[in-house]
Enzyme design. Structure first.
Site, PDB file in Angstrom:
ATOM      1  N   HIS A   7       0.843  -1.198   0.000  1.00 25.75           N
ATOM      2  CA  HIS A   7       0.000   0.000   0.000  1.00 25.75           C
ATOM      3  C   HIS A   7       0.883   1.255   0.000  1.00 25.75           C
ATOM      4  CE1 HIS A   7      -2.976   2.968   1.368  1.00 25.75           C
ATOM      5  NE2 HIS A   7      -3.907   2.096   1.016  1.00 25.75           N
ATOM      6  N   SER A  64      -7.494   2.018  -4.834  1.00 27.38           N
ATOM      7  CA  SER A  64      -8.469   1.774  -3.777  1.00 27.38           C
ATOM      8  C   SER A  64      -9.106   3.084  -3.346  1.00 27.38           C
ATOM      9  CB  SER A  64      -7.811   1.087  -2.582  1.00 27.38           C
ATOM     10  OG  SER A  64      -6.761   1.871  -2.066  1.00 27.38           O
ATOM     11  N   GLU A 146     -14.519  -4.521  -0.243  1.00 24.72           N
ATOM     12  CA  GLU A 146     -13.742  -4.889   0.937  1.00 24.72           C
ATOM     13  C   GLU A 146     -14.651  -4.919   2.157  1.00 24.72           C
ATOM     14  OE1 GLU A 146     -10.303  -2.445   1.692  1.00 24.72           O
ATOM     15  OE2 GLU A 146      -9.598  -3.755   3.308  1.00 24.72           O
ATOM     16  N   GLU A 152     -15.749   0.682  10.918  1.00 20.26           N
ATOM     17  CA  GLU A 152     -15.365   1.384   9.686  1.00 20.26           C
ATOM     18  C   GLU A 152     -16.422   1.314   8.593  1.00 20.26           C
ATOM     19  OE1 GLU A 152     -11.255   0.767   8.516  1.00 20.26           O
ATOM     20  OE2 GLU A 152     -10.683   0.374  10.581  1.00 20.26           O
ATOM     21  N   ASP A 179      -9.438  -8.747   4.034  1.00 19.78           N
ATOM     22  CA  ASP A 179      -8.320  -8.096   4.712  1.00 19.78           C
ATOM     23  C   ASP A 179      -8.158  -8.779   6.069  1.00 19.78           C
ATOM     24  OD1 ASP A 179      -6.984  -6.327   6.555  1.00 19.78           O
ATOM     25  OD2 ASP A 179      -7.371  -4.644   5.211  1.00 19.78           O
ATOM     26  N   HIS A 182      -9.212  -6.932   9.300  1.00 21.33           N
ATOM     27  CA  HIS A 182     -10.654  -6.876   9.556  1.00 21.33           C
ATOM     28  C   HIS A 182     -11.214  -8.263   9.864  1.00 21.33           C
ATOM     29  CE1 HIS A 182     -10.668  -2.708   8.363  1.00 21.33           C
ATOM     30  NE2 HIS A 182     -10.090  -3.020   7.226  1.00 21.33           N
ATOM     31  N   HIS A 205      -5.842  -8.177   1.325  1.00 21.90           N
ATOM     32  CA  HIS A 205      -4.944  -7.328   2.102  1.00 21.90           C
ATOM     33  C   HIS A 205      -4.399  -8.141   3.255  1.00 21.90           C
ATOM     34  CE1 HIS A 205      -6.583  -3.041   1.035  1.00 21.90           C
ATOM     35  NE2 HIS A 205      -5.604  -3.406   0.246  1.00 21.90           N
ATOM     36  N   ARG A 211      -2.027  -3.359  12.833  1.00 19.18           N
ATOM     37  CA  ARG A 211      -1.677  -2.713  11.574  1.00 19.18           C
ATOM     38  C   ARG A 211      -0.193  -2.347  11.496  1.00 19.18           C
ATOM     39  NH1 ARG A 211      -7.153  -0.302   8.970  1.00 19.18           N
ATOM     40  NH2 ARG A 211      -6.459  -1.772   7.442  1.00 19.18           N
ATOM     41  N   GLU A 240      -0.621  -4.127   3.895  1.00 20.15           N
ATOM     42  CA  GLU A 240      -1.084  -2.843   4.419  1.00 20.15           C
ATOM     43  C   GLU A 240      -0.522  -2.652   5.816  1.00 20.15           C
ATOM     44  OE1 GLU A 240      -5.310  -1.104   2.950  1.00 20.15           O
ATOM     45  OE2 GLU A 240      -5.383  -2.554   4.548  1.00 20.15           O
TER      46      GLU A 240
END
Ligand code: MN
Length: 287
Positions: A7, A64, A146, A152, A179, A182, A205, A211, A240
């Protein structure tokens, strides 16, 4: 053949000509095939220049986007939905002009915290908007939805929800975008969502539970990679990671990036590339 991506926000917080050069060169230096460029302000991207820089380094691009509340296509307010459809159309144009074959993210609603569940009318608006986007993208661009955690977005939090939404849209160039960050919050495990998606999984992802650097959190990557190998996944896997060391004025606050989890982007990305090489064998997918 599976492509490995990184990313852009690992490298830069904006996309000036200088930032573009720095990010694409670093992507190549760290050994990745692709850079994912967020299209938060597509008008500020010098498309011809970026395309030339990508070609010079032999790096592919994916794009994205996360909509915001003023462009939320899952809104009840038709003016907001119209603004969102306009925004999606603009992002698709930039994706095509960059020569990218993928546009994914939270395209079905706003990336941000909702205080109520989606309404039936709002969901129908989102289905229509994504159907229109897929029809416009038909010539060689895959659209990815996604599923992100509940803080979110309120519409698609799991792979199962994304698949049901896709069934309603009914477009051949629409895919699920998973991802691990998530999934680690919302799914029962990391393998069954991959198996449930099968060939409808289009983009992945890889992100840690905090993260930061891969392998330093609680995400069970072996479980994810085994399931990807099982379904012969041949799509892109993009790393990411976000730290307060690299700030995009909009995206970093939306994603609540308050802490400095790393400050050496090249060391972080090189380690991530090695982690992926060791845990995920692309040849397993293309065999
Ligand atoms: Mn993601």
């Amino acid at each position: 053949m599976s492509r490995l991506g990184v990313h852009a926000l690992v490298w830069v917080g904006g996309w000036s000509r200088e930032e573009c050069r720095r990010a694409v060169a670093a992507t190549a230096e760290a050994g990745f095939d692709l850079i994912e460029i967020p299209l938060l302000e597509p008008a500020r991207i010098d498309v011809d220049d970026t395309r030339a820089v990508l070609e010079a380094h032999g790096i592919a691009a994916a794009c994205s986007l996360g909509l915001d509340l003023t462009t939320d296509v899952s809104s009840d307010d038709s003016a907001v939905v119209a603004a969102g459809r306009e925004r999606l159309g603009g992002a698709l144009r930039v994706t095509r002009e960059l020569g990218a074959d993928y546009l994914g993210g939270v395209l079905h609603g706003a990336l941000g915290r909702y205080t109520a569940p989606p309404t039936p009318a709002g969901r129908a608006h989102a289905v229509e908007a994504i159907r229109e986007l897929c029809a416009t993208a038909a010539d060689g661009i895959t659209i990815g939805l996604e599923s992100v955690n509940r803080y979110e977005n309120n519409l698609l939090n799991t792979a199962e929800q994304a698949l049901r939404f896709m069934d309603e849209v009914g477009a051949p160039n629409l895919a699920v975008h998973l991802d691990s960050y998530h999934m680690n919050i919302e799914e029962e495990d990391l393998a069954s969502p991959v198996r449930t998606c099968g060939k409808r999984l289009g983009y992945v992802h890889v992100g840690e539970s905090h993260r930061g650097a891969l392998g330093t959190g609680t995400v069970r990557f072996d479980e994810l990679f085994d399931a990807l190998a099982e379904i012969d996944y041949g799509g892109t896997i993009t790393f990411e990671s976000f730290s307060s060391a690299v700030v995009d004025p909009k995206l970093s606050t939306t994603l609540c990036i308050w802490r400095e989890l790393w400050d050496d982007a090249l060391a972080l990305a090189t380690a991530a590339r090695r982690f992926l090489e060791e845990r995920w064998a692309p040849e397993a997918a293309s065999a």
